[in-house]
Design an enzyme around this catalytic site. Structure first.
Site, PDB file in Angstrom:
ATOM      1  N   SER A  43       3.758  -2.199  10.410  1.00 16.78           N
ATOM      2  CA  SER A  43       5.197  -2.310  10.642  1.00 16.78           C
ATOM      3  C   SER A  43       5.784  -3.658  10.236  1.00 16.78           C
ATOM      4  CB  SER A  43       5.537  -1.991  12.107  1.00 16.78           C
ATOM      5  OG  SER A  43       5.205  -0.648  12.398  1.00 16.78           O
ATOM      6  N   GLU A  57      -6.649   4.852   8.142  1.00 17.33           N
ATOM      7  CA  GLU A  57      -6.329   6.253   7.810  1.00 17.33           C
ATOM      8  C   GLU A  57      -7.516   6.935   7.134  1.00 17.33           C
ATOM      9  OE1 GLU A  57      -2.629   5.411   5.814  1.00 17.33           O
ATOM     10  OE2 GLU A  57      -1.716   4.982   7.756  1.00 17.33           O
ATOM     11  N   ASN A  83       0.875  -1.179   0.000  1.00 16.19           N
ATOM     12  CA  ASN A  83       0.000   0.000   0.000  1.00 16.19           C
ATOM     13  C   ASN A  83       0.909   1.225   0.000  1.00 16.19           C
ATOM     14  OD1 ASN A  83      -1.746   2.064   0.536  1.00 16.19           O
ATOM     15  ND2 ASN A  83      -2.381   1.338   2.559  1.00 16.19           N
TER      16      ASN A  83
HETATM   17  P1  13P Z   1       3.264   0.345   7.687  1.00 11.33           P
HETATM   18  O1  13P Z   1       3.739  -0.969   7.042  1.00 11.33           O
HETATM   19  O2  13P Z   1       3.998   1.527   7.184  1.00 11.33           O
HETATM   20  O3  13P Z   1       3.199   0.217   9.170  1.00 11.33           O
HETATM   21  O4  13P Z   1       1.741   0.543   7.172  1.00 11.33           O
HETATM   22  C1  13P Z   1       0.828  -0.489   7.286  1.00 11.33           C
HETATM   23  C2  13P Z   1      -0.401  -0.127   6.551  1.00 11.33           C
HETATM   24  O5  13P Z   1      -1.147   0.751   6.970  1.00 11.33           O
HETATM   25  C3  13P Z   1      -0.684  -0.825   5.286  1.00 11.33           C
HETATM   26  O6  13P Z   1      -1.979  -0.572   4.837  1.00 11.33           O
END
Ligand code: 13P
Length: 253
Positions: free
Chosen positions: A210, A95, A10
């Site tokens: 993460s 988000e 993503n």
């Molecule tokens: P990170 O891998 O940057 O923590 O983001 C995870 C995420 O929100 C994928 O949709």
């Protein structure tokens, strides 16, 4: 991991045409690891360009509008995404739920629209730090999924779930494999309850938050983890394919 692992990047609001070289590098590497299904969700502006540049990986988008079309300035319909070459859409990401106030009802309507347009859906869920500390994470996630998922008879083929605890996104603090296994086990039960044994047991449940090359093996090896939804570490072919390689290794035992 009984099913073919699904490793999805993503890109969020990252990427201009200069990033197409990373997409090509990811595609070339994915051709060497056919036991893993690799996909990228770039920003809208790159969906068609990535689709044209790659041969092997799936291309998708990060959101869609619930309507087929109409007076919705700035929005994009599921049919437009399909026309641009998208095969799937990520929906209900935290988000969007936080930044744009998206409710379960809206996410449900978007999922229906995406399925109607022939897209596959990656449905996101996940609790905040506050909810986890209160001990109600499992109930929260089950309620969120039950309200966000539309009825469908081909869930095994067209639906994936991404469990992304909000406190693990972009923080470098991934969930433990025990916590992931427990939540994914509860999600599996819910999927079987909603879609029946045959379809519900085929839906891949991805973990997100993460995920990096150095923790991928442990997270992907947890019970009921069918892949990963990767943010930051999907922005370069090196780190993203490090995660896909960990999935390939586990697949080969
Ligand atoms: P990170 O891998 O940057 O923590 O983001 C995870 C995420 O929100 C994928 O949709």
């Amino acid at each position: 991991m009984p099913q073919r692992p699904y490793i999805v990047g993503n890109w969020k609001m990252h990427g201009t045409r200069a990033m197409l070289s990373e997409a090509r590098a990811i595609d070339r590497a994915a051709q060497r690891h056919m036991k893993v299904e690799v996909a990228l969700a770039p920003p809208y502006t790159l969906v068609h360009a990535v689709h044209r540049e790659v041969e092997q990986i799936g291309v998708g988008a990060q959101d869609c509008h619930p309507a087929e079309g109409g007076a919705h300035t700035g929005d994009i319909s599921a049919a437009m995404l399909a026309d641009a070459g998208a095969k799937f859409v990520i929906l209900g990401h935290s988000e969007r739920r936080v930044d744009h106030g998206e409710s379960n009802e809206l996410v449900h309507a978007k999922a229906k629209a995406a399925l109607d347009a022939g897209l596959r859906v990656i449905m996101c869920c996940g609790e905040s730090d506050k909810v986890r500390t209160s001990g109600k994470a499992e109930k929260f996630v089950m309620d969120q999924l039950r309200a966000s998922l539309p009825a469908m008879d081909d869930a095994g083929e067209r639906l994936s779930i991404a469990y992304e605890p909000i406190w693990a996104i972009g923080t470098g603090k991934a969930a433990t494999s025990e916590d992931v296994a427990q939540m994914h086990g509860a999600i599996r039960k819910l999927l079987i309850d909603m879609f029946g044994e045959e379809q519900g047991s085929e839906v891949r449940i991805l973990y997100g938050g993460s995920v990096k090359p150095d923790n991928a093996r442990e997270l992907l090896g947890a019970a009921e983890v069918g892949g990963a939804l990767v943010g930051g570490a999907s922005l370069t072919a090196d780190s993203f394919m490090g995660i896909a390689l960990a999935a390939a290794d586990l697949q080969e035992g």
